[in-house]
Write a protein that holds these residues in place. Sequence first.
Motif, mmCIF file in Angstrom:
data_model
loop_
_atom_site.group_PDB
_atom_site.id
_atom_site.type_symbol
_atom_site.label_atom_id
_atom_site.label_comp_id
_atom_site.label_asym_id
_atom_site.label_seq_id
_atom_site.Cartn_x
_atom_site.Cartn_y
_atom_site.Cartn_z
ATOM 1 N N PRO A 1 -19.804 -51.905 3.866
ATOM 2 C CA PRO A 1 -19.729 -50.583 3.233
ATOM 3 C C PRO A 1 -18.411 -50.341 2.494
ATOM 4 C CG PRO A 1 -19.525 -50.395 5.630
ATOM 5 C CD PRO A 1 -19.878 -51.826 5.334
ATOM 6 N N GLY A 2 -17.326 -50.841 3.055
ATOM 7 C CA GLY A 2 -16.013 -50.578 2.460
ATOM 8 C C GLY A 2 -15.017 -50.373 3.567
ATOM 9 N N GLN A 3 -13.751 -50.260 3.185
ATOM 10 C CA GLN A 3 -12.690 -50.176 4.199
ATOM 11 C C GLN A 3 -11.527 -49.400 3.628
ATOM 12 O OE1 GLN A 3 -10.674 -53.892 4.901
ATOM 13 N NE2 GLN A 3 -10.258 -53.372 7.025
ATOM 14 N N GLY A 4 -10.886 -48.608 4.469
ATOM 15 C CA GLY A 4 -9.674 -47.929 4.031
ATOM 16 C C GLY A 4 -9.635 -46.486 4.465
ATOM 17 N N SER A 5 -8.768 -45.746 3.792
ATOM 18 C CA SER A 5 -8.493 -44.375 4.200
ATOM 19 C C SER A 5 -9.524 -43.396 3.656
ATOM 20 C CB SER A 5 -7.105 -43.969 3.688
ATOM 21 O OG SER A 5 -6.924 -42.583 3.870
ATOM 22 N N LYS B 1 -6.232 -41.827 -2.343
ATOM 23 C CA LYS B 1 -6.186 -41.318 -3.718
ATOM 24 C C LYS B 1 -6.611 -42.406 -4.695
ATOM 25 C CE LYS B 1 -4.816 -37.419 -2.449
ATOM 26 N NZ LYS B 1 -5.938 -36.490 -2.407
ATOM 27 N N ILE B 2 -6.643 -43.631 -4.201
ATOM 28 C CA ILE B 2 -6.965 -44.764 -5.069
ATOM 29 C C ILE B 2 -8.128 -45.524 -4.440
ATOM 30 C CG2 ILE B 2 -6.018 -46.818 -6.192
ATOM 31 C CD1 ILE B 2 -3.241 -45.752 -5.358
ATOM 32 N N MET B 3 -9.151 -45.767 -5.247
ATOM 33 C CA MET B 3 -10.319 -46.479 -4.737
ATOM 34 C C MET B 3 -10.592 -47.696 -5.625
ATOM 35 S SD MET B 3 -13.988 -44.746 -4.313
ATOM 36 C CE MET B 3 -15.195 -45.332 -3.220
ATOM 37 N N PHE B 4 -10.634 -48.864 -5.022
ATOM 38 C CA PHE B 4 -10.945 -50.097 -5.747
ATOM 39 C C PHE B 4 -12.434 -50.410 -5.574
ATOM 40 C CE2 PHE B 4 -6.420 -50.423 -5.114
ATOM 41 C CZ PHE B 4 -5.959 -51.091 -6.239
ATOM 42 N N ARG C 1 -3.661 -52.052 2.164
ATOM 43 C CA ARG C 1 -5.073 -51.678 2.296
ATOM 44 C C ARG C 1 -5.259 -50.311 2.926
ATOM 45 N NH1 ARG C 1 -9.483 -55.923 2.766
ATOM 46 N NH2 ARG C 1 -8.478 -57.535 1.601
ATOM 47 N N GLU C 2 -4.367 -49.983 3.863
ATOM 48 C CA GLU C 2 -4.524 -48.711 4.590
ATOM 49 C C GLU C 2 -4.297 -47.506 3.686
ATOM 50 O OE1 GLU C 2 -2.579 -51.313 5.872
ATOM 51 O OE2 GLU C 2 -4.356 -51.921 7.007
ATOM 52 N N LYS D 1 0.807 -41.283 1.446
ATOM 53 C CA LYS D 1 0.509 -40.311 2.492
ATOM 54 C C LYS D 1 -0.913 -40.511 3.037
ATOM 55 C CE LYS D 1 2.505 -36.587 4.376
ATOM 56 N NZ LYS D 1 1.688 -35.451 4.343
ATOM 57 N N ALA D 2 -1.749 -41.124 2.250
ATOM 58 C CA ALA D 2 -3.118 -41.375 2.699
ATOM 59 C C ALA D 2 -3.120 -42.050 4.059
ATOM 60 C CB ALA D 2 -3.845 -42.246 1.678
ATOM 61 N N THR D 3 -2.134 -42.915 4.297
ATOM 62 C CA THR D 3 -2.071 -43.643 5.561
ATOM 63 C C THR D 3 -1.882 -42.690 6.729
ATOM 64 O OG1 THR D 3 -0.864 -45.276 4.323
ATOM 65 C CG2 THR D 3 -0.923 -45.582 6.676
ATOM 66 N N GLU D 4 -0.985 -41.685 6.514
ATOM 67 C CA GLU D 4 -0.685 -40.788 7.630
ATOM 68 C C GLU D 4 -1.821 -39.798 7.875
ATOM 69 O OE1 GLU D 4 3.107 -39.088 6.454
ATOM 70 O OE2 GLU D 4 3.532 -41.092 5.669
ATOM 71 N N ASP D 5 -2.391 -39.267 6.785
ATOM 72 C CA ASP D 5 -3.362 -38.189 6.923
ATOM 73 C C ASP D 5 -4.791 -38.660 7.124
ATOM 74 O OD1 ASP D 5 -1.282 -36.622 6.475
ATOM 75 O OD2 ASP D 5 -1.951 -35.778 4.567
#
Length: 208
Positions: free
Chosen positions: A28-32, A36-39, A74-75, A197-201
């Motif tokens: 499905p996908g991975q990450g936060s 704010k950024i989607m590959f 990645r996070e 900040k995506a990592t923290e929130d």
Amino acid sequence: MAQLESIANNISSCFACALSKSRTNTVPGQGSSKAKIMFVGEGPGFNEDQKGRPFVGQAGHFLDDLLASIELSREDVFITNLVKCRPPNNRDPYPDEIKACSPFLDAQIQSIKPLVVIPLGRHALNRWFPGETIGKVRAQERFIDDTYVLPLYHPAAGLHNGGLRSTIYSDFQKLKTFLGSLETTNELSEENPSLSKATEDGEQLNLF
Ligand code: URA
């Protein structure tokens, strides 16, 4: 995150196209969830199909290096593909397979609401810029449906053609400069906090 998990669950029970018959795992996908950024890549390969995670083979290692070169990991981002099941023998996904899978990508974009979407390679490029070629439009942003879309070469291109690697690195530097310009124009502001900040929130979609 509940939303992303529910999309991932729907993907895992999807049999809308023939790719579902040969898959080992859906990817499905991975990450936060607040990235704010989607590959957006093309589709899972052998390693991704085995592990259920995107970009975990050689192209993925190169993508990790490219992210690190602009101080991202990645996070901080969300990484997914046009199709969520592996095309047999790593062939290109067929148009009907891309079409059948596109509601999942739409739902992921609606849930995450990234500020910048990065199509990787020509197949993902076609979703936003039909009929255009990656060599011509790479590393140039356009504003489409409230989102910046900035296409880049697929990292696998740099594995097949070593001569492209330095271009790919310099395109990532252009991405970094563009992201920096969003910080200065306040598009990444208090309501819209900084990229890392995506990592923290955000919570991480990490199903495996
Ligand atoms: N190539 C892709 O397009 N996606 C992956 O997940 C891995 C390799």
